[in-house]
Design an enzyme around this catalytic site. Sequence first.
Site, PDB file in Angstrom:
ATOM      1  N   GLU A 197      -2.354   7.703  -4.896  1.00  0.00           N
ATOM      2  CA  GLU A 197      -2.734   7.064  -6.166  1.00  0.00           C
ATOM      3  C   GLU A 197      -4.203   7.252  -6.530  1.00  0.00           C
ATOM      4  OE1 GLU A 197      -1.716   2.922  -5.062  1.00  0.00           O
ATOM      5  OE2 GLU A 197      -3.838   2.430  -5.305  1.00  0.00           O
TER       6      GLU A 197
ATOM      7  N   ARG B 160       0.868  -1.184   0.000  1.00  0.00           N
ATOM      8  CA  ARG B 160       0.000   0.000   0.000  1.00  0.00           C
ATOM      9  C   ARG B 160       0.902   1.231   0.000  1.00  0.00           C
ATOM     10  NH1 ARG B 160      -3.362  -2.811  -1.542  1.00  0.00           N
ATOM     11  NH2 ARG B 160      -5.448  -3.251  -0.725  1.00  0.00           N
TER      12      ARG B 160
ATOM     13  N   HIS C 298      -0.788  -0.080  -9.656  1.00  0.00           N
ATOM     14  CA  HIS C 298      -1.557  -1.018  -8.820  1.00  0.00           C
ATOM     15  C   HIS C 298      -2.089  -2.189  -9.648  1.00  0.00           C
ATOM     16  CE1 HIS C 298      -3.659  -1.059  -4.685  1.00  0.00           C
ATOM     17  NE2 HIS C 298      -3.591  -2.292  -5.162  1.00  0.00           N
TER      18      HIS C 298
HETATM   19  P1  NAI Z   1      -1.470 -11.426   5.070  1.00  0.00           P
HETATM   20  O1  NAI Z   1      -2.497 -11.002   6.062  1.00  0.00           O
HETATM   21  O2  NAI Z   1      -1.367 -12.868   4.701  1.00  0.00           O
HETATM   22  O3  NAI Z   1      -0.018 -10.945   5.569  1.00  0.00           O
HETATM   23  C1  NAI Z   1       0.227  -9.687   6.111  1.00  0.00           C
HETATM   24  C2  NAI Z   1       1.322  -9.848   7.160  1.00  0.00           C
HETATM   25  O4  NAI Z   1       1.653  -8.552   7.658  1.00  0.00           O
HETATM   26  C3  NAI Z   1       0.878 -10.713   8.350  1.00  0.00           C
HETATM   27  O5  NAI Z   1       1.819 -11.731   8.583  1.00  0.00           O
HETATM   28  C4  NAI Z   1       0.830  -9.718   9.499  1.00  0.00           C
HETATM   29  O6  NAI Z   1       1.170 -10.291  10.755  1.00  0.00           O
HETATM   30  C5  NAI Z   1       1.875  -8.706   9.047  1.00  0.00           C
HETATM   31  N1  NAI Z   1       1.770  -7.440   9.764  1.00  0.00           N
HETATM   32  C6  NAI Z   1       0.665  -6.822  10.245  1.00  0.00           C
HETATM   33  N2  NAI Z   1       1.011  -5.691  10.908  1.00  0.00           N
HETATM   34  C7  NAI Z   1       2.356  -5.616  10.842  1.00  0.00           C
HETATM   35  C8  NAI Z   1       3.289  -4.680  11.332  1.00  0.00           C
HETATM   36  N3  NAI Z   1       2.908  -3.620  12.057  1.00  0.00           N
HETATM   37  N4  NAI Z   1       4.599  -4.888  11.065  1.00  0.00           N
HETATM   38  C9  NAI Z   1       4.999  -5.980  10.360  1.00  0.00           C
HETATM   39  N5  NAI Z   1       4.138  -6.900   9.872  1.00  0.00           N
HETATM   40  C10 NAI Z   1       2.837  -6.716  10.110  1.00  0.00           C
HETATM   41  O7  NAI Z   1      -1.729 -10.504   3.797  1.00  0.00           O
HETATM   42  P2  NAI Z   1      -1.260 -10.767   2.310  1.00  0.00           P
HETATM   43  O8  NAI Z   1      -2.341 -11.472   1.562  1.00  0.00           O
HETATM   44  O9  NAI Z   1       0.107 -11.328   2.301  1.00  0.00           O
HETATM   45  O10 NAI Z   1      -1.233  -9.260   1.734  1.00  0.00           O
HETATM   46  C11 NAI Z   1      -0.285  -8.327   2.187  1.00  0.00           C
HETATM   47  C12 NAI Z   1      -0.646  -6.949   1.655  1.00  0.00           C
HETATM   48  O11 NAI Z   1      -0.464  -6.914   0.248  1.00  0.00           O
HETATM   49  C13 NAI Z   1      -2.114  -6.539   1.836  1.00  0.00           C
HETATM   50  O12 NAI Z   1      -2.348  -6.006   3.119  1.00  0.00           O
HETATM   51  C14 NAI Z   1      -2.292  -5.497   0.767  1.00  0.00           C
HETATM   52  O13 NAI Z   1      -1.999  -4.225   1.308  1.00  0.00           O
HETATM   53  C15 NAI Z   1      -1.236  -5.846  -0.270  1.00  0.00           C
HETATM   54  N6  NAI Z   1      -1.823  -6.252  -1.557  1.00  0.00           N
HETATM   55  C16 NAI Z   1      -1.486  -5.553  -2.691  1.00  0.00           C
HETATM   56  C17 NAI Z   1      -2.014  -5.890  -3.912  1.00  0.00           C
HETATM   57  C18 NAI Z   1      -1.634  -5.182  -5.194  1.00  0.00           C
HETATM   58  O14 NAI Z   1      -2.277  -5.405  -6.218  1.00  0.00           O
HETATM   59  N7  NAI Z   1      -0.608  -4.348  -5.213  1.00  0.00           N
HETATM   60  C19 NAI Z   1      -3.008  -6.967  -4.020  1.00  0.00           C
HETATM   61  C20 NAI Z   1      -3.234  -7.688  -2.781  1.00  0.00           C
HETATM   62  C21 NAI Z   1      -2.688  -7.316  -1.593  1.00  0.00           C
END
Ligand code: NAI
Length: 331
Positions: free
Chosen positions: A263, A234, A295
């Site tokens: 964005e 993000r 994105h």
């Molecule tokens: P997920 O929930 O499987 O993993 C996110 C990880 O971040 C978790 O392990 C969580 O514990 C960790 N986390 C939470 N707060 C934290 C902090 N303060 N410091 C360090 N780590 C922390 O989510 P997933 O599916 O891996 O997605 C990750 C991110 O990718 C989403 O939140 C979204 O923002 C982004 N995304 C971007 C896309 C794009 O098209 N560019 C599409 C899909 C997701």
Amino acid sequence: MKTAVFSTRRYDQTLLSRANRDGAHELLFLQDGLDAGTAALAAGCEAVCVFVNDDVSAEVLVQLARQGTRLVLTRSTGYNHIDVAAAGRVGITVMRVADYSPYSVAEFAVGLLLAVNRKIARASVRTREGNFELDGLMGVDLHGKTVGVIGTGKIGTIFARIMAGFGCRLLGYDTHPNPQFEQLGARYVGTDELLASSDVVSLHCPLTEQTRHIVNARTLAMVKPGCILVNTSRGGLVDTEAAIGALKSARLRGLAIDVYEQEASLFFQDLSSTIITDDVIQRLVSFPNVIVTGHQAFFTEEAIGQIMDTTVRNLTDFSQGLLPVDRVVTA
Ligand code: NAI
């Protein structure tokens, strides 16, 4: 359910209609983004379907509730664009796509890293103009380098697995360590050590109050000189002005981003015939060692298919009184 679907492009309309196979739900496709000015378009719709740059703030939710909306669905896993607490106060349920192909984003992050390191986009522009020189195109081997992953959930761990295949050493930081990440031979460290030791830092945590501007002037001053920063998560995770400073001072060797804090007024639109007034993005794209995409990391056939199928399933479940815990978002 009658559903106003905001921020739709042609592919949203085609694929969401396909997922709504038996026409169970009445879908009203709108190209406009949702905000206080467009919320009235959803009058009479029980459900409102949004995307990542729609404004689903308290003010908009109050208006939607007044017009009869009971459900807001986002066609994404992230829900930082929705004021979930305000939704609860006005009796609106929020549902999301709990997961879809994490490979789409992880593979794209690797692609961005390769593109910025080996100057692939720049080389392609050159060869189209008949310039086959190599000056300015030198990169570094990724083999043997240290890659720091911030957020080692589904996407971060797959990204790490791919980088392990390149022969990289892996460091991670996460508030909830993931055994699958450690099984890759990766080591959890604090953010200071991760930043100071990594040749590549890739962001894969959600945007929350704790992670907003996790990359800022103070933390950039800690990164290993010559580090490449990749952000497919993000835009708000990075203080862009600070990143520009680190590029100017060459602290950062490269920056590859698929997301950008401002964005919402730019991405998912063709602005090629207009004057772009955002000087920060214009400065960013002027660097030879920066790559910006709009994105698109999620944009694979597999991921989009799963997003649309789950969105229709969310509508059906809600209309039948089912509220699956992984897809309902609460404050
Ligand atoms: P997920 O929930 O499987 O993993 C996110 C990880 O971040 C978790 O392990 C969580 O514990 C960790 N986390 C939470 N707060 C934290 C902090 N303060 N410091 C360090 N780590 C922390 O989510 P997933 O599916 O891996 O997605 C990750 C991110 O990718 C989403 O939140 C979204 O923002 C982004 N995304 C971007 C896309 C794009 O098209 N560019 C599409 C899909 C997701």
